[in-house]
Design an enzyme around this catalytic site. Sequence first.
Site, short mmCIF file in Angstrom:
data_model
loop_
_atom_site.label_atom_id
_atom_site.label_comp_id
_atom_site.label_asym_id
_atom_site.label_seq_id
_atom_site.Cartn_x
_atom_site.Cartn_y
_atom_site.Cartn_z
N ALA A 268 51.92 142.52 116.63
CA ALA A 268 53.20 143.14 116.28
C ALA A 268 52.92 144.53 115.71
O ALA A 268 53.35 144.89 114.62
CB ALA A 268 53.99 142.28 115.30
N GLU B 95 45.61 149.56 102.99
CA GLU B 95 45.67 149.34 101.54
C GLU B 95 46.96 148.66 101.10
O GLU B 95 47.06 148.25 99.95
CB GLU B 95 45.50 150.68 100.81
N HIS C 117 49.18 150.22 111.91
CA HIS C 117 48.01 149.73 112.64
C HIS C 117 47.34 150.85 113.44
O HIS C 117 46.11 150.95 113.49
CB HIS C 117 48.40 148.61 113.61
#
Length: 288
Positions: free
Chosen positions: A32, A148, A37
């Site tokens: 997803a 993070e 990403h």
Amino acid sequence: MQTARELDVLRTAVAAFRDAGETVALVPTMGALHEGHLTLVRAAKARADRVAVSIFVNPTQFGPNEDLAAYPRQLAEDSAMLEAEGVDLLWAPDAGEMYPEGFASAISVAGVSEGFCGASRPGHFDGVATVVGKLFNQVRPDVALFGEKDWQQLAVIRRMARDLDLMQPHADAILGVPTVREADGLAMSSRNRYLSSDQRAAAATLPRAMGEAIARIEAGEPARAALVALEEKLLAAGFGQVDYAGLADAASLEPIDAPGERPARLMVAARIGGTRLIDNMAVEPPRR
């Protein structure tokens, strides 16, 4: 881009990189994919000759009442995005390949896993540590990159690597990449797509309230008062529950009352509708 669905295919592909003297970076994901990403992928490309991305919705990190069945799965779309970014290898096993019949082992990391999300999601970080440990053994990357936004996850994985003497990647080669945010400050997450339009508008209160709390703490106000105000703002904005809002040592994740010489993080998890959002931000010592 080569796609591997079986372990022997993955290992053959990685061996070819190694035989050519090339370094390998790994970006583990549950698919997803979004811009957060892809930011990890771009950072990986800057650090290694070859980039491998894993997509695996890991059942062992979901609790019995969590969203495993509903978690978005879009392998074809994700694969196209990764290919466009120049990823070299996609590792996309199914559950049977990752956890073959008779699988009976687990990795448990004490300390950093026990508070915050560990307290509200029992067993979650055992599932995370186990699957990431397996991914590290499968790919043997020189470097691995994580967002993070999942600060506690990053701490757990680094602790695991140190404790188990992992060399590929070494604990120091497990890198955190700063959280990617939407224009209104909300941390990018695959779960944001669960939000209705009204919930999505209300969700922007989370980073704003965190920023206000941090400003108060850095100005010298007691953390407890700032955290109470943060929780009140979230509930007034439409969040149904605040799982936690706390100040922690950035490395050990031990709760602290005020930031000192060591780096600190404000850690928050809150639920709006059926969606649980997490976030964290750095907190500096009070200005003098």
